[in-house]
Design a protein around this motif. Structure first.
Motif, PDB file in Angstrom:
ATOM      1  N   TYR A  16     103.105 102.805  31.159  1.00 33.03           N
ATOM      2  CA  TYR A  16     102.166 102.731  30.027  1.00 33.03           C
ATOM      3  C   TYR A  16     101.122 103.844  30.126  1.00 33.03           C
ATOM      4  O   TYR A  16      99.923 103.625  29.972  1.00 33.03           O
ATOM      5  N   GLU A  17     101.588 105.043  30.420  1.00 40.04           N
ATOM      6  CA  GLU A  17     100.770 106.238  30.524  1.00 40.04           C
ATOM      7  C   GLU A  17      99.800 106.206  31.702  1.00 40.04           C
ATOM      8  O   GLU A  17      98.935 107.075  31.822  1.00 40.04           O
ATOM      9  N   LYS A  18      99.944 105.227  32.583  1.00 41.93           N
ATOM     10  CA  LYS A  18      99.110 105.180  33.786  1.00 41.93           C
ATOM     11  C   LYS A  18      99.915 105.745  34.943  1.00 41.93           C
ATOM     12  O   LYS A  18     101.013 105.260  35.244  1.00 41.93           O
ATOM     13  N   ARG A  19      99.394 106.756  35.611  1.00 39.53           N
ATOM     14  CA  ARG A  19     100.106 107.419  36.694  1.00 39.53           C
ATOM     15  C   ARG A  19     100.227 106.486  37.897  1.00 39.53           C
ATOM     16  O   ARG A  19      99.298 105.744  38.222  1.00 39.53           O
ATOM     17  N   THR A  20     101.371 106.544  38.540  1.00 38.93           N
ATOM     18  CA  THR A  20     101.598 105.730  39.743  1.00 38.93           C
ATOM     19  C   THR A  20     101.549 106.575  41.016  1.00 38.93           C
ATOM     20  O   THR A  20     102.040 106.146  42.057  1.00 38.93           O
ATOM     21  N   GLN A  21     100.940 107.746  40.926  1.00 34.19           N
ATOM     22  CA  GLN A  21     100.918 108.676  42.049  1.00 34.19           C
ATOM     23  C   GLN A  21     100.331 108.047  43.310  1.00 34.19           C
ATOM     24  O   GLN A  21     100.870 108.193  44.408  1.00 34.19           O
ATOM     25  N   PRO A 250     107.736  98.522  41.990  1.00 35.76           N
ATOM     26  CA  PRO A 250     108.183  97.928  40.723  1.00 35.76           C
ATOM     27  C   PRO A 250     108.314  98.994  39.643  1.00 35.76           C
ATOM     28  O   PRO A 250     107.450  99.860  39.496  1.00 35.76           O
ATOM     29  N   MET A 251     109.406  98.911  38.888  1.00 32.98           N
ATOM     30  CA  MET A 251     109.629  99.863  37.811  1.00 32.98           C
ATOM     31  C   MET A 251     109.065  99.361  36.485  1.00 32.98           C
ATOM     32  O   MET A 251     109.013 100.076  35.507  1.00 32.98           O
ATOM     33  N   GLY A 252     108.655  98.113  36.453  1.00 33.24           N
ATOM     34  CA  GLY A 252     108.089  97.518  35.250  1.00 33.24           C
ATOM     35  C   GLY A 252     107.558  96.141  35.582  1.00 33.24           C
ATOM     36  O   GLY A 252     107.695  95.645  36.706  1.00 33.24           O
ATOM     37  N   PHE A 253     106.938  95.492  34.604  1.00 29.95           N
ATOM     38  CA  PHE A 253     106.326  94.196  34.857  1.00 29.95           C
ATOM     39  C   PHE A 253     107.355  93.100  35.069  1.00 29.95           C
ATOM     40  O   PHE A 253     107.054  92.070  35.670  1.00 29.95           O
ATOM     41  N   ASP A 254     108.589  93.304  34.614  1.00 27.55           N
ATOM     42  CA  ASP A 254     109.646  92.343  34.905  1.00 27.55           C
ATOM     43  C   ASP A 254     109.936  92.273  36.390  1.00 27.55           C
ATOM     44  O   ASP A 254     110.411  91.259  36.897  1.00 27.55           O
TER      45      ASP A 254
END
Length: 324
Positions: A16-21, A250-254
């Motif tokens: 959601y456009e938030k970087r996971t760096q 995690p690749m997503g909230f699921d």
């Protein structure tokens, strides 16, 4: 030999456009410590190191910083293959330089399959193990399409070409076997093997246009098959020696409720059953999906805020009330 199997890091990914760096840096620092604490001799990274083929400067720095640290942690060998998200040319570009540090990268298949066979040597120079570093196999890399080929024909031909590629790699290993000793053989791959399960949060995954290939594509010479591509860590069907390590983040909230892991694999000798030990990856940022009416969501968010614990939240409004 003791291996550590991981894959699907997807460095550079945004949610959601938030970087996971920061999460990737935290994971890679943890991985270096785990490799040191577990006395891992060889690190296997089974593809999708990056999230896109266009790798930004920050992602590149994260990758190369990790490689420097992991060698300093006492890991004798690193083997990395390209995945479908990776740029083959980017992975391959520093191959000659990295090989001088016993870091072996294979971004794309070679015309000579022996280039995909890595002989791992012990301090005395003897071959301790072979790694068949087979990267993601694109349709155009391993076969020629026929005119007016149907989708079913294409799928069948691609599956046969993948199986043939692994057979040729296994044959190359047999030709390279030392006269004395019988070192174990590990294969790597980045593909969707039938009998495996996709995670709920994953995108549709294909090998070219092929949905699945059977586990029979891997010759019996392989003592362990380290796979990437599916983000849920799992054993393939009834084959305890064919495994996906899964994505460490995690690749997503699921995927927020899943507990990711890396796999420590001990192979005492060739043609023996490996011991596979999952090592849980810490949750660097909890993720939750909150759903319901506006009142339900507000109540849940307030409760979460009061805990004072950092949390990424996906909000799903499924009520009938109008949200202004």
């Amino acid at each position: 030999m003791r291996f550590l199997h991981t894959s699907d890091w997807h460095i550079g990914r945004s949610l959601y456009e938030k970087r996971t760096q920061a999460l990737h840096v935290a994971f890679l620092d943890w991985l270096v410590g785990t490799i040191r604490n577990q006395s891992v001799e060889t690190l296997l990274v089974a593809g999708d190191i990056f999230d896109t083929a266009s790798v930004g400067n920050v992602s590149q720095q994260t990758y190369y910083d990790f490689l420097t640290k992991v060698r300093a942690a006492g890991c004798a060998h690193v083997v990395i293959i390209g995945g479908n998200h990776d740029s083959p040319s980017f992975i391959d570009a520093p191959a000659a330089l990295l090989s001088s540090m016993d870091i072996h990268v294979v971004g794309s298949p070679s015309d000579d399959v022996s280039d995909e066979v890595i002989a791992l040597r012990d301090p005395e120079g003897r071959v301790a193990a072979f790694v068949c570093a087979v990267p993601f196999l694109r349709d155009r890399d391993i076969r020629t399409s026929a005119v007016l080929e149907s989708l079913d024909d294409k799928n069948e031909a691609l599956s046969a070409a993948i199986a043939a590629h692994y057979r040729e790699v296994a044959q190359a290993v047999e030709q390279m076997m030392p006269a004395e000793g019988d070192p174990p053989v590990v294969a790597m791959g980045h593909l969707f093997v039938s009998g495996s399960q996709q995670g709920e949060g994953e995108r549709d995954l294909y090998v070219g246009s092929l949905a699945q290939v059977p586990a029979s594509v891997f010759p019996p010479l392989f003592d362990y098959v380290a796979l990437g591509h599916l983000h849920r860590g799992q054993q393939v069907g009834c084959c305890p020696c064919i495994r996906y390590s899964g994505a460490p983040l995690p690749m997503g909230f699921d995927d927020g409720s899943l507990r990711p892991h890396v796999l420590v694999v001990d192979i005492p000798k060739a043609r023996s059953v490996p011991t596979v030990t999952p090592i849980a990856v810490p949750i660097f940022m909890p993720m939750r999906r909150i759903s319901g009416t506006v009142a339900d969501i507000e109540r849940e968010l307030k409760a979460r805020v009061e805990t004072g614990t950092p949390l990424w939240v996906e909000v799903v409004h499924d009520g009938q009330d109008v949200v202004s």
